[in-house]
Design a protein around this motif. Structure first.
Motif, mmCIF file in Angstrom:
data_model
loop_
_atom_site.group_PDB
_atom_site.id
_atom_site.type_symbol
_atom_site.label_atom_id
_atom_site.label_comp_id
_atom_site.label_asym_id
_atom_site.label_seq_id
_atom_site.Cartn_x
_atom_site.Cartn_y
_atom_site.Cartn_z
ATOM 1 N N ILE A 1 0.856 -1.187 0.000
ATOM 2 C CA ILE A 1 0.000 0.000 0.000
ATOM 3 C C ILE A 1 0.889 1.233 0.000
ATOM 4 O O ILE A 1 1.581 1.513 0.976
ATOM 5 C CB ILE A 1 -0.937 0.016 1.218
ATOM 6 C CG1 ILE A 1 -1.809 -1.244 1.252
ATOM 7 C CG2 ILE A 1 -1.809 1.270 1.198
ATOM 8 C CD1 ILE A 1 -2.721 -1.321 2.465
ATOM 9 N N LEU A 2 0.857 1.967 -1.100
ATOM 10 C CA LEU A 2 1.698 3.149 -1.257
ATOM 11 C C LEU A 2 0.853 4.380 -0.934
ATOM 12 O O LEU A 2 0.272 5.008 -1.816
ATOM 13 C CB LEU A 2 2.257 3.182 -2.675
ATOM 14 C CG LEU A 2 3.121 1.942 -2.995
ATOM 15 C CD1 LEU A 2 3.384 1.821 -4.481
ATOM 16 C CD2 LEU A 2 4.421 1.968 -2.202
ATOM 17 N N ALA A 3 0.790 4.680 0.364
ATOM 18 C CA ALA A 3 -0.112 5.727 0.859
ATOM 19 C C ALA A 3 0.595 7.047 1.120
ATOM 20 O O ALA A 3 -0.073 8.063 1.352
ATOM 21 C CB ALA A 3 -0.807 5.259 2.142
ATOM 22 N N ALA A 4 1.921 7.066 1.094
ATOM 23 C CA ALA A 4 2.645 8.299 1.391
ATOM 24 C C ALA A 4 2.445 9.318 0.279
ATOM 25 O O ALA A 4 2.352 8.970 -0.904
ATOM 26 C CB ALA A 4 4.131 8.007 1.564
ATOM 27 N N GLY A 5 2.378 10.569 0.657
ATOM 28 C CA GLY A 5 2.239 11.623 -0.328
ATOM 29 C C GLY A 5 2.334 12.986 0.316
ATOM 30 O O GLY A 5 2.233 13.125 1.539
ATOM 31 N N LEU A 6 2.551 13.992 -0.517
ATOM 32 C CA LEU A 6 2.606 15.373 -0.059
ATOM 33 C C LEU A 6 1.523 16.167 -0.759
ATOM 34 O O LEU A 6 1.221 15.929 -1.930
ATOM 35 C CB LEU A 6 3.978 15.993 -0.369
ATOM 36 C CG LEU A 6 5.184 15.400 0.356
ATOM 37 C CD1 LEU A 6 6.457 16.054 -0.155
ATOM 38 C CD2 LEU A 6 5.063 15.575 1.867
ATOM 39 N N GLY A 7 0.941 17.126 -0.042
ATOM 40 C CA GLY A 7 -0.074 17.983 -0.639
ATOM 41 C C GLY A 7 0.283 19.440 -0.446
ATOM 42 O O GLY A 7 0.132 19.984 0.648
ATOM 43 N N ASP A 8 0.804 20.067 -1.476
ATOM 44 C CA ASP A 8 1.189 21.470 -1.397
ATOM 45 C C ASP A 8 0.609 22.224 -2.584
ATOM 46 O O ASP A 8 0.448 21.655 -3.669
ATOM 47 C CB ASP A 8 2.714 21.620 -1.383
ATOM 48 C CG ASP A 8 3.316 21.161 -0.078
ATOM 49 O OD1 ASP A 8 3.296 21.928 0.890
ATOM 50 O OD2 ASP A 8 3.806 20.020 -0.025
ATOM 51 N N MET A 9 0.340 23.486 -2.370
ATOM 52 C CA MET A 9 -0.196 24.329 -3.436
ATOM 53 C C MET A 9 0.460 25.707 -3.371
ATOM 54 O O MET A 9 1.197 26.018 -2.423
ATOM 55 C CB MET A 9 -1.711 24.451 -3.302
ATOM 56 C CG MET A 9 -2.162 25.164 -2.050
ATOM 57 S SD MET A 9 -3.965 25.350 -1.918
ATOM 58 C CE MET A 9 -4.477 23.654 -1.667
ATOM 59 N N ARG A 10 0.198 26.507 -4.366
ATOM 60 C CA ARG A 10 0.693 27.873 -4.391
ATOM 61 C C ARG A 10 0.114 28.654 -3.226
ATOM 62 O O ARG A 10 -1.095 28.604 -2.971
ATOM 63 C CB ARG A 10 0.285 28.521 -5.720
ATOM 64 C CG ARG A 10 0.783 29.938 -5.919
ATOM 65 C CD ARG A 10 0.251 30.481 -7.230
ATOM 66 N NE ARG A 10 -1.190 30.716 -7.152
ATOM 67 C CZ ARG A 10 -1.992 30.775 -8.196
ATOM 68 N NH1 ARG A 10 -1.532 30.554 -9.409
ATOM 69 N NH2 ARG A 10 -3.291 31.011 -8.037
ATOM 70 N N GLN A 11 0.949 29.346 -2.516
ATOM 71 C CA GLN A 11 0.474 30.189 -1.431
ATOM 72 C C GLN A 11 -0.307 31.374 -2.002
ATOM 73 O O GLN A 11 -0.026 31.842 -3.117
ATOM 74 C CB GLN A 11 1.641 30.691 -0.578
ATOM 75 C CG GLN A 11 2.418 29.585 0.126
ATOM 76 C CD GLN A 11 1.562 28.835 1.132
ATOM 77 O OE1 GLN A 11 1.031 29.419 2.062
ATOM 78 N NE2 GLN A 11 1.434 27.524 0.948
ATOM 79 N N HIS A 12 -1.287 31.849 -1.255
ATOM 80 C CA HIS A 12 -2.211 32.864 -1.762
ATOM 81 C C HIS A 12 -1.482 34.122 -2.245
ATOM 82 O O HIS A 12 -1.878 34.736 -3.244
ATOM 83 C CB HIS A 12 -3.214 33.240 -0.668
ATOM 84 C CG HIS A 12 -4.257 34.207 -1.119
ATOM 85 N ND1 HIS A 12 -5.231 33.881 -2.043
ATOM 86 C CD2 HIS A 12 -4.471 35.514 -0.781
ATOM 87 C CE1 HIS A 12 -6.001 34.933 -2.260
ATOM 88 N NE2 HIS A 12 -5.567 35.930 -1.511
ATOM 89 N N ALA A 13 -0.407 34.497 -1.569
ATOM 90 C CA ALA A 13 0.303 35.731 -1.920
ATOM 91 C C ALA A 13 1.282 35.540 -3.078
ATOM 92 O O ALA A 13 1.862 36.517 -3.562
ATOM 93 C CB ALA A 13 1.057 36.254 -0.696
ATOM 94 N N GLU A 14 1.465 34.307 -3.529
ATOM 95 C CA GLU A 14 2.449 34.029 -4.573
ATOM 96 C C GLU A 14 1.779 33.903 -5.934
ATOM 97 O O GLU A 14 0.606 33.539 -6.046
ATOM 98 C CB GLU A 14 3.207 32.735 -4.241
ATOM 99 C CG GLU A 14 4.014 32.821 -2.949
ATOM 100 C CD GLU A 14 4.674 31.491 -2.605
ATOM 101 O OE1 GLU A 14 4.250 30.464 -3.162
ATOM 102 O OE2 GLU A 14 5.600 31.498 -1.773
ATOM 103 N N ARG A 15 2.547 34.168 -6.991
ATOM 104 C CA ARG A 15 2.020 34.062 -8.350
ATOM 105 C C ARG A 15 2.259 32.671 -8.943
ATOM 106 O O ARG A 15 1.530 32.247 -9.845
ATOM 107 C CB ARG A 15 2.672 35.125 -9.245
ATOM 108 C CG ARG A 15 2.313 36.546 -8.838
ATOM 109 C CD ARG A 15 2.889 37.561 -9.801
ATOM 110 N NE ARG A 15 2.491 38.920 -9.449
ATOM 111 C CZ ARG A 15 2.817 40.003 -10.150
ATOM 112 N NH1 ARG A 15 3.566 39.872 -11.250
ATOM 113 N NH2 ARG A 15 2.425 41.202 -9.763
#
Length: 281
Positions: free
Chosen positions: A105-119
Motif C-alpha cells: 500500500i503506497l499511501a505516502a504523499g505530499l499535498g502542497d499548493m501555491r500560497q495565496h500571496a504568490e504568483r
C-alpha cells in the motif's frame, strides 16, 4: 493461525462468514505514521500478520506500531524520505526479502499548493511533489511487481487523488503528480493482469488528515481517515481497479471530460484555495 497459514500458503482468500476475503500475511504500508496510512495499518493489524510500516516521523510511526502490536501484529518499521527514490527501492527489496510482501500500500504523499500571496508555485516544491507523489511510488510499485510476478500473487494499492482529474491552477504540481500516478496505475494494472497480481488506484476527495487540515478553503464531503481505510480495504478485497470517493467526484470527473475546454478553463481559473505552510520534518 500459523497452521492455517501453512495450509493456505503465504497469501490466501480465506473463508469468513461464508464470504471470500483477502487475507495477506505481510502488508507493507508507506506513509504509515499518520492519516490514511496509519489507519490502514491499524485496520490490517491482527495476530499472525506482519506489518512493515514506513514513515518520515519516527515518533509518530512508533506510536502507530505500538497500537498494531497491541492488536497482535508483528511490526517492523522503517524511517525514510520517499524523495530519495533509490534508497526507497533498495529498502523495499531488503524488506521484501525478509518478509515477502503480499499487499503493498503506497499511501505516502505530499499535498502542497501555491500560497495565496504568490504568483507561482516554488520549483523546488514541484520537484519534491513529483518525486514523492509520482516517481517513487511508481518505482516502488514496479519493485513490488517484480517480486510478486515471480510469486504469481500479490496486490498493489496506489493512493492518488481526485485532484488528478482537474487542472487546478493553484496546485499544478500536486494535481499533475497525481495525474501521472493515475495513468501509471492503469498501465501497471493492464501489464500485470495475466500474472495474478492486482492493482488498485484510490482517488479520494478530502479526508480528515494533517494534509487536509492545512487547507483553509472549503472541504466538501470530507471523510474520516478510518472511513477511508475501510473503503480502501473493501476495494482491495473486491479487486477493484479504481476506487473514487465520495462518489460525487466520479461524476465531476466525467463532467470535466465532456465539458468544452473554454468553459472548463474559465471555471478552473475562478477557483481559489489557500493552505498553511507544511510543518518542518
Amino acid at each position: 493461525m500459523e497452521s492455517a497459514s501453512k495450509e493456505r500458503g503465504p497469501m490466501a482468500n480465506a473463508q469468513q462468514n461464508g464470504e471470500i476475503r483477502f487475507d495477506p500475511v505481510t502488508v507493507l504500508i508507506t506513509g504509515a505514521s499518520s492519516g490514511i496510512g496509519a489507519e490502514l495499518a491499524r485496520f490490517y493489524a491482527r495476530s499472525g500478520r506482519t506489518l512493515v510500516l514506513w514513515g518520515r516521523d519516527a515518533a509518530r510511526l512508533e506510536r502507530v506500531a505500538r497500537d498494531c502490536r497491541t492488536m497482535g501484529a508483528t511490526v517492523r518499521t522503517r524511517v525514510l524520505d520517499l524523495a530519495d527514490g533509490h534508497a526507497a527501492i533498495a529498502s523495499f527489496r531488503e524488506d521484501d526479502t525478509d518478509h515477502p510482501v503480499d499487499l503493498l500500500i503506497l499511501a505516502a504523499g505530499l499535498g502542497d499548493m501555491r500560497q495565496h500571496a504568490e504568483r507561482t508555485e516554488r520549483a523546488e516544491t514541484v520537484l519534491e511533489l513529483g518525486l514523492v507523489n509520482y516517481a517513487t511510488p511508481a518505482a516502488l510499485a514496479t519493485a513490488g511487481a517484480e517480486r510478486m510476478v515471480l510469486r504469481q500473487r500479490g496486490h498493489i494499492v496506489l493512493l492518488g487523488s481526485v485532484a488528478a482529474f482537474h487542472a487546478l491552477p493553484f496546485a499544478a504540481g500536486y494535481s499533475g503528480s497525481k495525474a501521472g500516478l493515475t495513468r501509471f496505475a492503469e498501465a501497471l494494472r493492464n501489464g500485470l493482469a495475466e500474472y495474478g497480481v492486482g492493482v488498485t488506484l484510490v482517488s479520494p476527495g478530502f479526508v480528515d488528515t494533517p494534509m487536509s487540515r492545512r487547507v483553509s478553503s472549503a472541504k466538501p464531503f470530507m471523510q474520516t481517515a478510518p472511513q477511508a481505510a475501510r473503503l480502501i480495504a473493501r476495494a482491495v478485497e473486491e479487486e477493484r481497479p479504481h476506487l473514487i470517493f465520495p462518489r460525487l467526484f466520479a461524476g465531476l470527473r466525467i463532467l470535466d471530460i465532456i465539458m468544452p475546454r473554454p468553459i472548463r478553463d474559465a471555471i478552473m481559473r475562478r477557483l481559489k484555495a489557500d493552505q498553511a505552510p507544511r510543518a518542518a520534518g
